[in-house]
Design a protein around this motif. Structure first.
Motif, short mmCIF file in Angstrom:
data_model
loop_
_atom_site.label_atom_id
_atom_site.label_comp_id
_atom_site.label_asym_id
_atom_site.label_seq_id
_atom_site.Cartn_x
_atom_site.Cartn_y
_atom_site.Cartn_z
N GLU A 175 0.75 -1.20 -0.07
CA GLU A 175 -0.02 0.00 -0.12
C GLU A 175 0.90 1.16 0.01
OE1 GLU A 175 -3.90 0.44 2.04
OE2 GLU A 175 -3.34 -1.58 2.90
N ARG A 176 2.09 1.20 0.91
CA ARG A 176 2.88 2.38 0.89
C ARG A 176 3.39 2.71 -0.67
NH1 ARG A 176 6.46 2.36 6.17
NH2 ARG A 176 7.24 4.16 5.27
N LEU A 177 3.87 1.42 -1.22
CA LEU A 177 4.39 1.52 -2.52
C LEU A 177 3.47 1.79 -3.49
CD1 LEU A 177 6.56 -1.57 -2.38
CD2 LEU A 177 7.56 0.81 -2.66
N ASN A 178 1.97 2.17 -3.38
CA ASN A 178 0.97 2.31 -4.00
C ASN A 178 0.52 1.30 -4.99
OD1 ASN A 178 -1.25 4.16 -4.46
ND2 ASN A 178 -0.09 5.22 -6.43
N ASP A 179 0.89 0.11 -4.84
CA ASP A 179 0.67 -1.16 -5.71
C ASP A 179 -0.54 -1.98 -4.75
OD1 ASP A 179 0.44 -3.42 -6.88
OD2 ASP A 179 2.64 -3.97 -6.99
#
Length: 239
Positions: free
Chosen positions: A185-189
C-alpha cells in the motif's frame, strides 16, 4: 576456584531474579558476578561474555536501551576476541540484540548492518530456513520501512514467508502477510496489497472461524482496497 564458583552462583541467581522480575537485585547479582570473573579469570573469558549479554538483556527488558546497547557492544567485542574473529552462534545472538537495541534508539541504519551480519551467520550455521531467522528478518524489514526503503523491507518480508512455509507449512505467516500488504500500500501497489489481504482472509477463516473480529477487520481492508482500485480505474478511464 572458589571465586569462580561464587561468580557462577551469582550468575545463576541473577537469572532466577530476572524470572521473578526482581530486576534491580538481578542487575546487582550480575555485576557482582562480572567483577569476580574479571578478577579471578581475566577479561577474556566466555563467562564474562555471558554475563555482559545477560546484563544487556536485562536493561533491554526494562526499556533502558542505551545501557543495553553498551553492554551488548562490550559483549560483542569480548566475543570477537575470544573467537579470533571466527563466526559463532553466540556472536549472531549478540549482534541480533545489538540490532534490536539500535532500533529502539532509532539508529535504523546501524541496526540493519548488525542484523544483516547476524542473519548471515545464522544462515551459514543453521541454514536459511531456520526458525531463528524470523525475528531477525522481521526487524530488518521494520528498520528498512522506518527509513523509507520499502522495496528492501518487502524483500525481507518475502524471505520471512519462505521461512514460515518451510518451518510451519503453507497455512502460516498471517502477520507477515499483513505487514507485506501494508508495504505494498505504501508503494501504491493496491492490486498486490489486495491479493495478499485476500490470502490473509482465507488463512484467518481456516484458523479463527467466520465470526472472528480479525476477519471483519480484514474484510474492511479488502473493501477499502477494492474501492481505491475502482476509483483509480475510473479516474484513468476519464483521463
Amino acid at each position: 576456584s572458589e571465586d569462580v564458583e561464587v561468580a557462577a552462583s551469582l550468575h545463576k541467581l541473577g537469572i532466577v531474579l530476572v524470572s521473578l522480575k526482581h530486576f534491580v537485585s538481578a542487575l546487582q547479582a550480575f555485576h557482582r558476578s562480572l567483577r569476580i570473573y574479571r578478577v579471578a579469570v581475566g577479561v577474556r573469558c566466555s563467562e564474562v561474555v555471558e554475563v555482559l549479554f545477560k546484563i544487556g538483556c536485562l536493561h533491554y527488558q526494562v526499556n533502558e536501551y542505551m545501557a543495553a546497547l553498551l553492554a551488548f557492544e562490550e559483549a560483542l567485542e569480548m566475543e570477537e576476541k575470544l573467537s579470533n574473529e571466527e563466526t559463532t552462534i553466540r556472536k549472531a545472538e549478540i549482534l541480533c540484540h545489538l540490532g534490536f537495541a539500535k532500533i529502539k534508539l532509532q539508529q535504523y541504519g546501524d541496526s540493519i548492518i548488525c542484523l544483516n551480519e547476524a542473519l548471515s551467520i545464522q544462515n551459514a550455521k543453521l541454514g536459511e530456513n531456520h526458525i531463528d531467522s524470523l525475528r531477525v528478518l522481521d526487524s530488518i524489514a521494520y528498520a528498512h520501512s522506518k527509513i523509507g526503503q520499502l522495496t528492501k523491507s518487502l524483500e525481507s518480508y518475502q524471505k520471512m514467508m519462505k521461512v514460515h512455509i518451510a518451518v510451519f507449512g503453507e497455512n502460516s505467516g498471517t502477520k507477515t502477510l499483513i505487514k507485506m500488504s501494508t508495504i505494498y500500500e505504501r508503494l501504491n501497489d493496491k492490486k498486490a496489497a489486495l491479493i495478499i489481504r485476500k490470502r490473509v482472509l482465507a488463512l484467518q477463516k481456516s484458523k479463527l472461524g467466520v465470526g472472528h473480529a480479525e476477519i471483519a477487520r480484514t474484510k474492511n481492508f479488502i473493501r477499502k482496497l477494492e474501492n481505491d482500485i475502482a476509483r483509480n480505474k475510473g479516474i484513468q478511464e476519464w483521463i
